[in-house]
Scaffold this motif. Sequence first.
Motif, PDB file in Angstrom:
ATOM      1  N   THR A 261      10.121  -0.046 -13.059  1.00 28.48           N
ATOM      2  CA  THR A 261       8.933   0.883 -13.503  1.00 28.48           C
ATOM      3  C   THR A 261       7.799   0.517 -12.731  1.00 28.48           C
ATOM      4  O   THR A 261       6.836   1.474 -12.804  1.00 28.48           O
ATOM      5  CB  THR A 261       8.677   0.379 -14.924  1.00 28.48           C
ATOM      6  OG1 THR A 261       8.499  -0.987 -15.015  1.00 28.48           O
ATOM      7  CG2 THR A 261       9.480   0.583 -15.964  1.00 28.48           C
ATOM      8  N   HIS A 262       7.694  -0.601 -11.869  1.00 28.60           N
ATOM      9  CA  HIS A 262       6.711  -0.823 -11.415  1.00 28.60           C
ATOM     10  C   HIS A 262       6.878  -1.135  -9.574  1.00 28.60           C
ATOM     11  O   HIS A 262       8.292  -1.580  -9.487  1.00 28.60           O
ATOM     12  CB  HIS A 262       5.839  -2.120 -11.655  1.00 28.60           C
ATOM     13  CG  HIS A 262       5.329  -1.760 -12.920  1.00 28.60           C
ATOM     14  ND1 HIS A 262       5.740  -1.620 -14.143  1.00 28.60           N
ATOM     15  CD2 HIS A 262       3.908  -1.478 -13.576  1.00 28.60           C
ATOM     16  CE1 HIS A 262       5.199  -1.196 -15.103  1.00 28.60           C
ATOM     17  NE2 HIS A 262       3.749  -1.191 -14.764  1.00 28.60           N
ATOM     18  N   HIS A 263       6.089  -1.459  -8.776  1.00 30.16           N
ATOM     19  CA  HIS A 263       6.364  -1.934  -7.475  1.00 30.16           C
ATOM     20  C   HIS A 263       5.133  -2.301  -6.972  1.00 30.16           C
ATOM     21  O   HIS A 263       3.791  -1.852  -7.190  1.00 30.16           O
ATOM     22  CB  HIS A 263       7.065  -0.966  -6.482  1.00 30.16           C
ATOM     23  CG  HIS A 263       6.182   0.219  -6.309  1.00 30.16           C
ATOM     24  ND1 HIS A 263       5.056   0.334  -5.297  1.00 30.16           N
ATOM     25  CD2 HIS A 263       6.164   1.560  -6.724  1.00 30.16           C
ATOM     26  CE1 HIS A 263       4.197   1.410  -5.444  1.00 30.16           C
ATOM     27  NE2 HIS A 263       5.255   2.396  -6.228  1.00 30.16           N
ATOM     28  N   ALA A 264       5.148  -3.302  -5.761  1.00 29.33           N
ATOM     29  CA  ALA A 264       4.154  -3.754  -5.114  1.00 29.33           C
ATOM     30  C   ALA A 264       4.032  -2.829  -4.053  1.00 29.33           C
ATOM     31  O   ALA A 264       5.178  -2.291  -3.392  1.00 29.33           O
ATOM     32  CB  ALA A 264       4.047  -5.389  -4.787  1.00 29.33           C
ATOM     33  N   THR A 265       2.790  -2.660  -3.619  1.00 28.12           N
ATOM     34  CA  THR A 265       2.623  -1.681  -2.397  1.00 28.12           C
ATOM     35  C   THR A 265       1.921  -2.393  -1.182  1.00 28.12           C
ATOM     36  O   THR A 265       0.698  -3.058  -1.683  1.00 28.12           O
ATOM     37  CB  THR A 265       1.800  -0.462  -2.910  1.00 28.12           C
ATOM     38  OG1 THR A 265       2.561   0.362  -3.840  1.00 28.12           O
ATOM     39  CG2 THR A 265       1.378   0.272  -1.572  1.00 28.12           C
ATOM     40  N   VAL A 266       2.150  -2.419  -0.049  1.00 28.29           N
ATOM     41  CA  VAL A 266       1.755  -3.107   0.952  1.00 28.29           C
ATOM     42  C   VAL A 266       1.288  -2.053   2.199  1.00 28.29           C
ATOM     43  O   VAL A 266       2.290  -1.692   2.582  1.00 28.29           O
ATOM     44  CB  VAL A 266       2.234  -4.347   1.387  1.00 28.29           C
ATOM     45  CG1 VAL A 266       1.458  -5.211   2.260  1.00 28.29           C
ATOM     46  CG2 VAL A 266       3.009  -5.095   0.258  1.00 28.29           C
ATOM     47  N   PRO A 267       0.058  -2.075   2.484  1.00 29.70           N
ATOM     48  CA  PRO A 267      -0.144  -1.280   3.833  1.00 29.70           C
ATOM     49  C   PRO A 267       0.478  -1.924   5.237  1.00 29.70           C
ATOM     50  O   PRO A 267       0.475  -2.890   5.240  1.00 29.70           O
ATOM     51  CB  PRO A 267      -1.628  -0.978   3.845  1.00 29.70           C
ATOM     52  CG  PRO A 267      -2.285  -2.434   3.252  1.00 29.70           C
ATOM     53  CD  PRO A 267      -1.192  -2.826   2.399  1.00 29.70           C
ATOM     54  N   LEU A 268       0.914  -1.036   6.092  1.00 30.46           N
ATOM     55  CA  LEU A 268       1.471  -1.519   7.090  1.00 30.46           C
ATOM     56  C   LEU A 268       0.470  -1.224   8.434  1.00 30.46           C
ATOM     57  O   LEU A 268       0.260   0.002   8.567  1.00 30.46           O
ATOM     58  CB  LEU A 268       3.014  -0.764   7.611  1.00 30.46           C
ATOM     59  CG  LEU A 268       4.106  -0.868   6.547  1.00 30.46           C
ATOM     60  CD1 LEU A 268       5.207  -0.152   7.083  1.00 30.46           C
ATOM     61  CD2 LEU A 268       4.522  -2.355   6.396  1.00 30.46           C
ATOM     62  N   GLY A 269       0.103  -2.046   9.362  1.00 30.13           N
ATOM     63  CA  GLY A 269      -0.699  -1.768  10.243  1.00 30.13           C
ATOM     64  C   GLY A 269      -0.715  -2.682  11.350  1.00 30.13           C
ATOM     65  O   GLY A 269      -0.119  -3.944  11.049  1.00 30.13           O
ATOM     66  N   ALA A 270      -1.375  -2.674  12.386  1.00 27.95           N
ATOM     67  CA  ALA A 270      -1.636  -3.750  13.319  1.00 27.95           C
ATOM     68  C   ALA A 270      -3.002  -3.276  14.166  1.00 27.95           C
ATOM     69  O   ALA A 270      -3.540  -2.351  14.711  1.00 27.95           O
ATOM     70  CB  ALA A 270      -0.402  -3.597  14.327  1.00 27.95           C
ATOM     71  N   GLY A 271      -4.037  -4.513  13.871  1.00 33.66           N
ATOM     72  CA  GLY A 271      -5.209  -3.885  14.258  1.00 33.66           C
ATOM     73  C   GLY A 271      -5.834  -2.795  13.641  1.00 33.66           C
ATOM     74  O   GLY A 271      -6.053  -2.611  12.331  1.00 33.66           O
ATOM     75  N   ASN A 272      -6.411  -1.592  14.373  1.00 32.52           N
ATOM     76  CA  ASN A 272      -6.997  -0.530  13.738  1.00 32.52           C
ATOM     77  C   ASN A 272      -5.825   0.682  13.428  1.00 32.52           C
ATOM     78  O   ASN A 272      -6.329   1.578  12.987  1.00 32.52           O
ATOM     79  CB  ASN A 272      -8.177   0.077  14.852  1.00 32.52           C
ATOM     80  CG  ASN A 272      -9.358  -1.054  14.659  1.00 32.52           C
ATOM     81  OD1 ASN A 272      -9.716  -1.562  13.826  1.00 32.52           O
ATOM     82  ND2 ASN A 272      -9.823  -0.999  15.988  1.00 32.52           N
ATOM     83  N   GLU A 273      -4.771   0.408  13.788  1.00 28.90           N
ATOM     84  CA  GLU A 273      -3.708   1.376  13.678  1.00 28.90           C
ATOM     85  C   GLU A 273      -2.992   1.212  12.302  1.00 28.90           C
ATOM     86  O   GLU A 273      -2.795   0.109  11.962  1.00 28.90           O
ATOM     87  CB  GLU A 273      -2.581   1.037  15.056  1.00 28.90           C
ATOM     88  CG  GLU A 273      -3.075   1.715  16.237  1.00 28.90           C
ATOM     89  CD  GLU A 273      -1.860   2.009  17.232  1.00 28.90           C
ATOM     90  OE1 GLU A 273      -1.095   2.833  17.207  1.00 28.90           O
ATOM     91  OE2 GLU A 273      -2.095   1.307  18.268  1.00 28.90           O
ATOM     92  N   ARG A 274      -2.729   2.394  11.808  1.00 31.06           N
ATOM     93  CA  ARG A 274      -2.276   2.216  10.502  1.00 31.06           C
ATOM     94  C   ARG A 274      -0.912   3.226  10.556  1.00 31.06           C
ATOM     95  O   ARG A 274      -0.771   4.240  11.115  1.00 31.06           O
ATOM     96  CB  ARG A 274      -3.021   2.996   9.244  1.00 31.06           C
ATOM     97  CG  ARG A 274      -4.297   2.422   9.287  1.00 31.06           C
ATOM     98  CD  ARG A 274      -5.478   3.182   8.401  1.00 31.06           C
ATOM     99  NE  ARG A 274      -5.213   3.277   7.179  1.00 31.06           N
ATOM    100  CZ  ARG A 274      -4.922   4.385   6.514  1.00 31.06           C
ATOM    101  NH1 ARG A 274      -4.895   5.604   7.081  1.00 31.06           N
ATOM    102  NH2 ARG A 274      -4.915   4.324   5.208  1.00 31.06           N
ATOM    103  N   PHE A 275       0.173   2.828   9.911  1.00 31.72           N
ATOM    104  CA  PHE A 275       1.393   3.071  10.160  1.00 31.72           C
ATOM    105  C   PHE A 275       2.144   3.690   8.685  1.00 31.72           C
ATOM    106  O   PHE A 275       2.882   4.775   8.943  1.00 31.72           O
ATOM    107  CB  PHE A 275       2.377   2.138  10.959  1.00 31.72           C
ATOM    108  CG  PHE A 275       2.045   1.756  12.097  1.00 31.72           C
ATOM    109  CD1 PHE A 275       2.050   2.703  13.335  1.00 31.72           C
ATOM    110  CD2 PHE A 275       1.564   0.463  12.368  1.00 31.72           C
ATOM    111  CE1 PHE A 275       1.685   2.377  14.448  1.00 31.72           C
ATOM    112  CE2 PHE A 275       1.172   0.165  13.395  1.00 31.72           C
ATOM    113  CZ  PHE A 275       1.384   1.021  14.537  1.00 31.72           C
TER     114      PHE A 275
END
Length: 370
Positions: free
Chosen positions: A118-132
């Motif tokens: 029903t739920h999930h954890a969400t984590v952004p992927l990035g390095a420095g100023n770049e977002r993936f």
Amino acid sequence: MSEENKDIGILKEIAELLNEGTDTKDVLSGVLKRLLQVTGLQTGWIFLMDEHGTHHLAADEFLPPALANDDHRRMCQGDCWCVNKYNNRKLNKATNIMECKRIEDAIEEKAGETCGLTHHATVPLGAGNERFGILNVGSPYKTHFQKNELALLEAIAYQIGTALKRIKLTQREQETALVAERNRLARDLHDSVNQLLFSLSLTARAGVEMTQIDEVKQTFGYIQDLAQEALGEMRALIWQLRPLGLENGVISALRSYAEMLGLSIDTDITGAASIPGTVEEALWRIGQEALANCKKHSQTTEAALSFHASKDKVVMKIKDGGIGFHYDENREIPSLGLKNMKSRTEALNGQFHLKSKTGSGTEIQIRIPF
């Protein structure tokens, strides 16, 4: 083993796995599988995002049938809260915890078994100023992540982002090396084989003029024809290896090409970036086709070229003020040349837009990320 030492061990194992990979899809699939194994979580998926906020499913493990059915259709289309939060730049760290809109929609539509997810954890992927993109993980009936779990996921997400950046840079280096090798080979062919064939053609021509015997004349003439044909094929091969005119950049090449066609071209150039060879060549081919179409069909001798380059994309527009034609965006592109432009653009994950109206000219816009 203490919790801290366990986390360090997990990070070390994930780092080793990431450092071995050179293919984005394989790396993400492998690290997601291992992440679930070492953390005890049951399911996960990774969305990679482009500059327009469009997501695509790059990796997934043990998705419930409701999300995996129909070749992951529900995961590949539509909006969800985690994607929207990422695109609105409100997702800057691991989020605890996010209800899954895709799961809720699947339950409402009775689309299949959700297996208690029903739920999930969400984590952004990035390095420095770049977002993936984003990493999502969860387990059946799990509705809360502890702080140490989120901290570990954040650290792993940073490792993934760094690996994605490394792979991206490696691919650019490989493209640069490939272009350099193609240029070297093109120069060698031009300086050696091409000159030999040219000399053979001149010698055969001289032979035709020097002899009075018809059979010998025919033989020399045949040799000359073969040499000319081989010259043509060699020039075509050299062109494929390194399109002529790109030595000073694609804009200079398009200006020269327009001048050769008898077109007056107004240029507007902004931004500065090192454009990969594959992108530069595609822009050159597309620009050639667009200018040739202008010459053939627009009934005008004037065109405008705008070119904007940034660190991660290039946008090129070519417009004429000619007679134009009726174009319906909901229908298939009408000509082979325009279809080729679209195909070249989309082959590099770019976007191709065509505008035309009878009496109002034609405009093409190409946007290619890199």
